[in-house]
Design an enzyme around this catalytic site. Sequence first.
Site, PDB file in Angstrom:
ATOM      1  N   ASP A   1     -10.735   2.150  -3.031  1.00 46.86           N
ATOM      2  CA  ASP A   1     -11.220   1.961  -1.660  1.00 46.86           C
ATOM      3  C   ASP A   1     -12.740   1.989  -1.619  1.00 46.86           C
ATOM      4  O   ASP A   1     -13.342   1.680  -0.595  1.00 46.86           O
ATOM      5  CB  ASP A   1     -10.666   3.054  -0.739  1.00 46.86           C
ATOM      6  CG  ASP A   1      -9.312   2.663  -0.173  1.00 46.86           C
ATOM      7  OD1 ASP A   1      -8.930   1.488  -0.298  1.00 46.86           O
ATOM      8  OD2 ASP A   1      -8.627   3.539   0.384  1.00 46.86           O
TER       9      ASP A   1
ATOM     10  N   ASP B   1       0.826  -1.209   0.000  1.00 48.47           N
ATOM     11  CA  ASP B   1       0.000   0.000   0.000  1.00 48.47           C
ATOM     12  C   ASP B   1       0.862   1.262   0.000  1.00 48.47           C
ATOM     13  O   ASP B   1       2.071   1.209   0.272  1.00 48.47           O
ATOM     14  CB  ASP B   1      -0.880  -0.049   1.263  1.00 48.47           C
ATOM     15  CG  ASP B   1      -2.171   0.737   1.132  1.00 48.47           C
ATOM     16  OD1 ASP B   1      -2.300   1.510   0.177  1.00 48.47           O
ATOM     17  OD2 ASP B   1      -3.038   0.573   2.021  1.00 48.47           O
TER      18      ASP B   1
HETATM   19  C1  DGJ Z   1      -5.751   1.982   2.050  1.00 46.56           C
HETATM   20  C2  DGJ Z   1      -6.165   0.747   1.300  1.00 46.56           C
HETATM   21  O1  DGJ Z   1      -6.671   1.068   0.056  1.00 46.56           O
HETATM   22  C3  DGJ Z   1      -7.175  -0.020   2.148  1.00 46.56           C
HETATM   23  O2  DGJ Z   1      -7.647  -1.133   1.428  1.00 46.56           O
HETATM   24  C4  DGJ Z   1      -6.529  -0.424   3.430  1.00 46.56           C
HETATM   25  O3  DGJ Z   1      -5.480  -1.334   3.170  1.00 46.56           O
HETATM   26  C5  DGJ Z   1      -6.013   0.795   4.152  1.00 46.56           C
HETATM   27  N1  DGJ Z   1      -5.176   1.605   3.313  1.00 46.56           N
HETATM   28  C6  DGJ Z   1      -5.255   0.406   5.380  1.00 46.56           C
HETATM   29  O4  DGJ Z   1      -4.681   1.482   5.989  1.00 46.56           O
END
Ligand code: DGJ
Length: 730
Positions: free
Chosen positions: A549, A479
């Site tokens: 997200d 990430d």
């Molecule tokens: C952003 C990601 O897109 C989410 O799926 C998740 O992993 C969060 N970060 C965790 O902080």
Amino acid sequence: MTILFDQERSLFHLQAKDTSYVIHVLEKGYVAHLYWGKKIRGTQLNRLLELKPRASFSPSDASSDYKLTLDALPQEYPGYGRGDSRYPAFHAQLPNGSTISDFRYAGHRIVQGKPGLPGLPATYTESEDEAQTLELTLKDELTGLTAVLSYTAFEQHNAITRSVRFVNEGSGVLELKSALSMSLDLPNDEFDMLQLSGAWARERYVHKRKLVPGMQSVESRRGSSSHMQNPFIALLSDGATEDHGDVYGVNLVYSGSFTAGVEVDQFHTARLFIGINPFDFNWRLEPGEQFQTPEAVLVHSEHGLGGMSRSFHDLYRTRLTRGAFRDKTRPILVNNWEGTYFDFNAEKIEGIARSGKELGIELFVLDDGWFGKRDSDNSSLGDWFVHSKKLPNGLEDLVSRVKAMDMEFGLWFEPEMISPDSELYRAHPDWCLHVENRSRTESRNQLILDVSREDVQEYIVKVVSGILASAPITYVKWDMNRNMTEIGSALLPAERQRETAHRYMLGLYHVLERITSAFPHILFESCSGGGGRFDPGMLFYMPQTWTSDNTDAVSRLKIQYGTSLVYPISSMGAHVSEVPNHQVGRSPSLETRGNVALSGNFGYELDLTKISEEEKETMKEQVALYKEVRHLVQFGDFYRLLSPFEGNETAWMFVSKDQSEAFVVFVSVLQEPNAKLNRFRLKGLDAKRDYKLQGTESVYGGDELMYAGLATPQFHGDFASKVYHFHAIG
Ligand code: DGJ
């Protein structure tokens, strides 16, 4: 032969699968662009160069010849200061302060296959007969600045790739102020420009505008390709649609700040370009030093946007992504993020994994919060050791418990980041991107590690590799949750500070290469707050990306539709989450959430220990269905049928390469009383074959499905959907 050289006419004719691309070297050494489009045989293609006398406001270096003005010459890699006032492909500063250059042809070679781009992601060949590469050398005699333009034509793909290597062959220091990956001049401006733009949780919406005189461009200045713009644009010829007409797409294999655009000039020609964003970019070239631009991928389709997308998909699925998972079906996963956020312990995780196993899910992914003392997003990034309160028996113990359930185990990392509240930051406060004496702008309470530094690269490789080697982990979610500010490096001298953002990308690619090649059995998925770095650069290292997200099925229609313009379905993560949806508050049925998510790399992202028996049964069916169709979804040809940007209904389908099987997804957002009796037409089937609809006795002709179509299903209730699975018979 994919590259023909006509010596008599100084002409290079590149031929990809159904595409021709023609370059002409003029007597004076200028390199002209003559053609890019549907494949032509090519006899005397120099005829394609049509020059008209232009008024003296377009200067000519041969005053007697007003036809030959650089301002109107269609060019391959134009510079600045010698008569062409359009947007230059590069801009270099000489030791005397001047930024004028004069590139002329200085030689060429044609090689089999495709040489790699040192330190950068790029498409590749597996054997030398798959492609040929033309390396065209341009030189500015006065300064010694040389540019080697590389063009690869793929025999089995509708793609030409371009990149440029600058070499300082002079004796003074040169500075590149701009160094784009490609530029070319189309003969007219009768196009719409299509771009994929958005925001966090609303990525890659399709936007289209008619070209007008002047500059129209999209760019990122965020230090990553970004949620807001994608490093892609397409030009659609007048009247081009999803299925018909000429479309020209360009995509940059890069994950940092970029620019992509078109300048329409006074003579209605269109200059198309893409590359690293020149804004805040500067690269110093000492004598003998080189600079390699990222790669641009150029796809022409005469079959509209759909044809363009399928060409990008095939190329990226087979000759951009790499590793053991390139050709392997991807596992169905359950991720705990939306189910628990930071609030979990080992029992909770085991519970979710066990419930997942009962449904037939194959992989459990432990998301953010398992390390340091991370109970919220305000600490611990950089401290990659287990959170002993949440997982008192350690990570290895948890992994082995999940593995004992016959589930694979995946883990989340955010390795490029550092929390000011972390042991790492207290030990190395200078390891983040920053500028001396300026305060450090935080985003989600975090700073960005200066990945341009070798010691930081080593740290990331060491800690991530250590964890991956410590337990049988088979999936990693990588990430990256903020954009860059105060872009500066403590180790670079003042005159190289503006190299930091690109050096960061080179450092990141170096780290990714080392980690992914050391753990070839691991499936890597990249993520940046969802789809903030959904680009071909990341796909080179990690074959899939967390698309957004936003897990709401209705929002996902547009996000996944837009993403599919360029990126293969096998690159898109898509999960069923709980309702009301956490991002938008909407409550589509579990069936529709499933149908949208199984149009990608399928998974769940909710607390499976809390679901009802009825939901469990539906999920079991979804999992079983995905196992039946995932070879189609992930490796078949993708056809968009109805656009969520144009109406209330969305439909798309996946067809096996041999046209023997197809899977169709139809979604209706809002119900309308007494709606018209519509039909929707399928695509990509064999008109001569018959297809049986699974679960029924109905048999349809491929021609019937494609020309007459299926009756639009009638639903009662909003956010409704239906899927169809066809098998060819006989
Ligand atoms: C952003 C990601 O897109 C989410 O799926 C998740 O992993 C969060 N970060 C965790 O902080």
